[in-house]
Write a protein that holds these residues in place. Structure first.
Motif, PDB file in Angstrom:
ATOM      1  N   ASP A   5       0.835  -1.204   0.000  1.00 61.29           N
ATOM      2  CA  ASP A   5       0.000   0.000   0.000  1.00 61.29           C
ATOM      3  C   ASP A   5       0.869   1.252   0.000  1.00 61.29           C
ATOM      4  O   ASP A   5       0.587   2.217  -0.727  1.00 61.29           O
ATOM      5  CB  ASP A   5      -0.938   0.024   1.208  1.00 61.29           C
ATOM      6  CG  ASP A   5      -2.062  -0.984   1.117  1.00 61.29           C
ATOM      7  OD1 ASP A   5      -2.298  -1.526   0.014  1.00 61.29           O
ATOM      8  OD2 ASP A   5      -2.708  -1.233   2.161  1.00 61.29           O
ATOM      9  N   ALA A   6       1.927   1.234   0.818  1.00 63.08           N
ATOM     10  CA  ALA A   6       2.832   2.390   0.886  1.00 63.08           C
ATOM     11  C   ALA A   6       3.481   2.653  -0.476  1.00 63.08           C
ATOM     12  O   ALA A   6       3.586   3.801  -0.907  1.00 63.08           O
ATOM     13  CB  ALA A   6       3.897   2.153   1.953  1.00 63.08           C
ATOM     14  N   ALA A   7       3.909   1.587  -1.137  1.00 64.66           N
ATOM     15  CA  ALA A   7       4.519   1.742  -2.469  1.00 64.66           C
ATOM     16  C   ALA A   7       3.506   2.322  -3.452  1.00 64.66           C
ATOM     17  O   ALA A   7       3.852   3.168  -4.281  1.00 64.66           O
ATOM     18  CB  ALA A   7       5.048   0.400  -2.960  1.00 64.66           C
ATOM     19  N   ASP A   8       2.255   1.889  -3.335  1.00 64.29           N
ATOM     20  CA  ASP A   8       1.211   2.380  -4.242  1.00 64.29           C
ATOM     21  C   ASP A   8       0.894   3.858  -4.031  1.00 64.29           C
ATOM     22  O   ASP A   8       0.611   4.568  -4.994  1.00 64.29           O
ATOM     23  CB  ASP A   8      -0.072   1.557  -4.073  1.00 64.29           C
ATOM     24  CG  ASP A   8       0.041   0.162  -4.655  1.00 64.29           C
ATOM     25  OD1 ASP A   8       0.968  -0.093  -5.459  1.00 64.29           O
ATOM     26  OD2 ASP A   8      -0.798  -0.686  -4.288  1.00 64.29           O
ATOM     27  N   VAL A   9       0.924   4.309  -2.777  1.00 65.95           N
ATOM     28  CA  VAL A   9       0.530   5.698  -2.506  1.00 65.95           C
ATOM     29  C   VAL A   9       1.685   6.687  -2.622  1.00 65.95           C
ATOM     30  O   VAL A   9       1.454   7.893  -2.601  1.00 65.95           O
ATOM     31  CB  VAL A   9      -0.144   5.868  -1.124  1.00 65.95           C
ATOM     32  CG1 VAL A   9      -1.419   5.061  -1.051  1.00 65.95           C
ATOM     33  CG2 VAL A   9       0.800   5.565   0.013  1.00 65.95           C
ATOM     34  N   CYS A  10       2.900   6.192  -2.778  1.00 63.43           N
ATOM     35  CA  CYS A  10       4.046   7.099  -2.908  1.00 63.43           C
ATOM     36  C   CYS A  10       3.868   7.950  -4.170  1.00 63.43           C
ATOM     37  O   CYS A  10       3.803   7.407  -5.280  1.00 63.43           O
ATOM     38  CB  CYS A  10       5.352   6.307  -2.992  1.00 63.43           C
ATOM     39  SG  CYS A  10       6.803   7.365  -3.224  1.00 63.43           S
ATOM     40  N   PRO A  11       3.788   9.273  -4.021  1.00 65.02           N
ATOM     41  CA  PRO A  11       3.542  10.110  -5.195  1.00 65.02           C
ATOM     42  C   PRO A  11       4.670  10.067  -6.230  1.00 65.02           C
ATOM     43  O   PRO A  11       4.443  10.352  -7.403  1.00 65.02           O
ATOM     44  CB  PRO A  11       3.374  11.515  -4.619  1.00 65.02           C
ATOM     45  CG  PRO A  11       3.874  11.468  -3.226  1.00 65.02           C
ATOM     46  CD  PRO A  11       3.866  10.042  -2.787  1.00 65.02           C
ATOM     47  N   LEU A  12       5.866   9.687  -5.811  1.00 69.87           N
ATOM     48  CA  LEU A  12       6.997   9.647  -6.734  1.00 69.87           C
ATOM     49  C   LEU A  12       7.418   8.226  -7.078  1.00 69.87           C
ATOM     50  O   LEU A  12       8.425   8.033  -7.775  1.00 69.87           O
ATOM     51  CB  LEU A  12       8.171  10.426  -6.140  1.00 69.87           C
ATOM     52  CG  LEU A  12       7.835  11.900  -5.930  1.00 69.87           C
ATOM     53  CD1 LEU A  12       8.892  12.588  -5.099  1.00 69.87           C
ATOM     54  CD2 LEU A  12       7.659  12.595  -7.252  1.00 69.87           C
TER      55      LEU A  12
END
Length: 62
Positions: free
Chosen positions: A48-55
């Motif tokens: 989830d964290a990887a998916d929401v990372c804007p960059l």
């Protein structure tokens, strides 16, 4: 599971901290700190964290 963050891309937005607080934190100076080899039980949160990372600075290696 190994978490890799491209620190050249990361701009410390902190979205990963909200998605996976057991793995990602912002240190006292506001810079990202993370657990590079978290427990496998945290995989869904890290994904989830990887998916929401804007960059898109976070990747998971097995």
């Amino acid at each position: 599971m190994k978490v890799v963050v491209d620190m050249n891309k990361c701009q410390d937005h902190g979205q990963c901290v909200f998605a996976a607080p057991d793995v990602f934190q912002l240190d006292d100076s506001g810079h990202l700190a993370f657990v590079s080899e978290p427990d496998e039980a945290l995989r869904a949160d890290v994904e989830d964290a990887a998916d929401v990372c804007p960059l898109q600075a976070i990747r998971i290696e097995d």
